[in-house]
Design a protein around this motif. Structure first.
Motif, mmCIF file in Angstrom:
data_model
loop_
_atom_site.group_PDB
_atom_site.id
_atom_site.type_symbol
_atom_site.label_atom_id
_atom_site.label_comp_id
_atom_site.label_asym_id
_atom_site.label_seq_id
_atom_site.Cartn_x
_atom_site.Cartn_y
_atom_site.Cartn_z
ATOM 1 N N ARG A 26 0.771 -1.088 -0.085
ATOM 2 C CA ARG A 26 -0.311 -0.037 -0.176
ATOM 3 C C ARG A 26 1.142 1.364 0.112
ATOM 4 O O ARG A 26 0.427 2.510 -0.362
ATOM 5 N N ALA A 27 2.219 1.165 0.351
ATOM 6 C CA ALA A 27 3.067 2.393 0.394
ATOM 7 C C ALA A 27 3.111 3.001 -0.824
ATOM 8 O O ALA A 27 3.449 2.142 -2.110
ATOM 9 N N GLU A 28 3.272 4.297 -0.914
ATOM 10 C CA GLU A 28 3.480 4.881 -2.463
ATOM 11 C C GLU A 28 4.887 4.353 -2.967
ATOM 12 O O GLU A 28 4.991 4.591 -4.375
ATOM 13 N N HIS A 29 5.822 4.323 -2.393
ATOM 14 C CA HIS A 29 7.154 3.946 -2.913
ATOM 15 C C HIS A 29 7.236 2.402 -3.489
ATOM 16 O O HIS A 29 8.251 2.028 -3.936
ATOM 17 N N MET A 30 6.231 1.652 -3.160
ATOM 18 C CA MET A 30 6.127 0.316 -3.638
ATOM 19 C C MET A 30 6.272 0.278 -5.047
ATOM 20 O O MET A 30 5.607 1.347 -6.022
ATOM 21 N N ASP A 31 6.726 -0.702 -5.959
ATOM 22 C CA ASP A 31 6.688 -0.818 -7.519
ATOM 23 C C ASP A 31 5.053 -0.959 -7.682
ATOM 24 O O ASP A 31 4.849 -0.333 -8.911
ATOM 25 N N ILE A 32 4.415 -1.503 -6.858
ATOM 26 C CA ILE A 32 3.139 -1.937 -7.517
ATOM 27 C C ILE A 32 2.203 -1.310 -6.105
ATOM 28 O O ILE A 32 2.111 -2.159 -5.215
ATOM 29 N N CYS A 33 1.588 -0.054 -6.154
ATOM 30 C CA CYS A 33 1.024 0.484 -4.961
ATOM 31 C C CYS A 33 -0.510 0.143 -5.273
ATOM 32 O O CYS A 33 -1.293 0.893 -5.921
ATOM 33 N N VAL A 34 -1.123 -0.575 -4.189
ATOM 34 C CA VAL A 34 -2.454 -1.018 -4.155
ATOM 35 C C VAL A 34 -3.090 -0.271 -3.172
ATOM 36 O O VAL A 34 -2.994 -0.629 -1.845
ATOM 37 N N THR A 35 -4.001 0.765 -3.110
ATOM 38 C CA THR A 35 -4.409 1.366 -2.202
ATOM 39 C C THR A 35 -5.884 1.184 -1.677
ATOM 40 O O THR A 35 -6.562 0.545 -2.740
ATOM 41 N N GLY A 36 -6.447 1.262 -0.610
ATOM 42 C CA GLY A 36 -7.837 1.108 -0.289
ATOM 43 C C GLY A 36 -7.994 -0.078 0.439
ATOM 44 O O GLY A 36 -9.177 -0.340 0.908
ATOM 45 N N ASP A 37 -7.113 -1.232 0.038
ATOM 46 C CA ASP A 37 -7.221 -2.389 0.875
ATOM 47 C C ASP A 37 -6.347 -2.650 2.161
ATOM 48 O O ASP A 37 -5.076 -2.887 1.882
ATOM 49 N N ASN A 38 -6.773 -2.487 3.246
ATOM 50 C CA ASN A 38 -6.163 -2.548 4.469
ATOM 51 C C ASN A 38 -5.528 -3.706 4.828
ATOM 52 O O ASN A 38 -4.625 -3.977 5.842
ATOM 53 N N LYS A 39 -5.959 -4.825 4.120
ATOM 54 C CA LYS A 39 -5.562 -6.203 4.472
ATOM 55 C C LYS A 39 -4.338 -6.349 3.709
ATOM 56 O O LYS A 39 -3.538 -7.430 3.866
ATOM 57 N N ILE A 40 -3.982 -5.408 2.868
ATOM 58 C CA ILE A 40 -2.509 -5.566 2.069
ATOM 59 C C ILE A 40 -1.599 -4.904 2.901
ATOM 60 O O ILE A 40 -1.893 -3.473 3.333
ATOM 61 N N GLY A 41 -0.484 -5.347 3.286
ATOM 62 C CA GLY A 41 0.474 -4.721 4.053
ATOM 63 C C GLY A 41 0.961 -3.656 3.331
ATOM 64 O O GLY A 41 0.894 -3.284 1.994
ATOM 65 N N ARG A 42 1.625 -2.541 4.162
ATOM 66 C CA ARG A 42 2.136 -1.342 3.619
ATOM 67 C C ARG A 42 3.497 -1.725 2.611
ATOM 68 O O ARG A 42 3.481 -0.948 1.548
ATOM 69 N N GLU A 43 4.368 -2.543 3.021
ATOM 70 C CA GLU A 43 5.382 -2.735 2.283
ATOM 71 C C GLU A 43 5.647 -4.314 1.793
ATOM 72 O O GLU A 43 5.659 -5.142 2.737
ATOM 73 N N ARG A 44 5.953 -4.605 0.711
ATOM 74 C CA ARG A 44 6.442 -5.735 0.388
ATOM 75 C C ARG A 44 5.617 -6.956 0.956
ATOM 76 O O ARG A 44 5.983 -8.014 1.442
ATOM 77 N N HIS A 45 4.233 -6.830 0.782
ATOM 78 C CA HIS A 45 3.390 -7.992 1.016
ATOM 79 C C HIS A 45 3.463 -9.243 0.159
ATOM 80 O O HIS A 45 3.445 -10.345 0.617
ATOM 81 N N ALA A 46 3.565 -8.794 -1.156
ATOM 82 C CA ALA A 46 3.827 -9.997 -2.038
ATOM 83 C C ALA A 46 4.695 -9.567 -3.199
ATOM 84 O O ALA A 46 5.043 -8.247 -3.390
ATOM 85 N N MET A 47 5.074 -10.454 -4.095
ATOM 86 C CA MET A 47 5.873 -9.876 -5.239
ATOM 87 C C MET A 47 5.503 -10.658 -6.501
ATOM 88 O O MET A 47 4.807 -11.663 -6.499
#
Length: 235
Positions: free
Chosen positions: A153-174
């Motif tokens: 969810r963090a803006e500096h992620m390569d793929i930033c998915v916002t709005g879903d709080n069940k997704i971690g801010r950083e490096r949830h998946a790749m």
């Protein structure tokens, strides 16, 4: 001993000197004052009440005052940028070495770097997309680049998915693309919740194909490849 009085009222001993020594001293003082005036120094005030005080020498009221040097009035000030239209007068930041011989890239860390993929300089070409088909970001698409792409969810992620709080801010998946083997992989990274590929839990990176659905949190992303056997930026 008999004293003599001069025309100015000074008393002196005529057996010692034939003229008034005090008058002679005053005359020498006047000559010195005139000489000093020519040199630009201050002269004593003649008024005995102000004896020892100095007064400006005539014609040199501002003698010794400093004046700015025209060529360095603004020494150290930034210079205006010319040739920038509406930004005329805007100051220019100091240039920095960009690590390639000092070509003047101002923000080296944010400047784009040459990439090896296809010999394209200045950006990394897109290799595919993830399209949100379910979740708060439904309808949005996310670009996939060569190498590792971290999702969060963090803006500096390569793929930033916002709005879903069940997704971690950083490096949830790749998701990754290997330009040599021309394959894509998807798997978990540092996220605490389970990620799924076509509804099945993924514990280690798994190869993905066109239109596979990746589930992260409550978000479902459809995979749409660009690169592969039919097309590659290296071709």
């Amino acid at each position: 001993m008999e004293f003599k009085r001069c025309s100015k009222g000074h008393f002196y001993d005529p057996s010692v000197t034939s003229t008034c020594p005090q008058c002679a001293a005053e005359e020498r003082m006047g000559q010195n004052a005139a000489f000093q005036a020519d040199l630009g120094v201050t002269a004593p005030v003649s008024n005995i009440e102000d004896y020892g005080a100095t007064a400006p020498v005539a014609g040199m009221d501002d003698y010794g005052a400093t004046t700015p040097i025209s060529s360095v009035d603004n020494f150290g000030a930034t210079e205006p940028i010319y040739g920038r239209g509406g930004d005329m007068g805007e100051t220019m930041p100091p240039m920095q070495d960009n690590g390639f011989g000092g070509n003047g890239v101002e923000d080296y860390e944010e400047a784009t770097q040459p990439v090896s993929l296809g010999g394209i300089v200045g950006f990394t070409p897109v290799t595919g997309w993830l399209v949100c088909v379910e979740g708060p970001a439904r309808g949005r698409d996310f670009r996939i680049r060569a190498g590792y792409n971290y999702i969060g969810r963090a803006e500096h992620m390569d793929i930033c998915v916002t709005g879903d709080n069940k997704i971690g801010r950083e490096r949830h998946a790749m998701i990754a693309y290997d330009p040599e083997e021309k394959v894509f992989f998807f798997g978990p990274a540092d996220g605490k919740s389970i990620v799924r590929l076509n509804g099945k839990m993924v514990m280690v990176p798994a190869e993905i194909k066109a239109h596979d659905v990746l589930t992260i949190g409550i978000t479902k992303l459809m995979f749409v490849p660009l690169c592969g056997e039919r097309f590659s930026w290296d071709a």
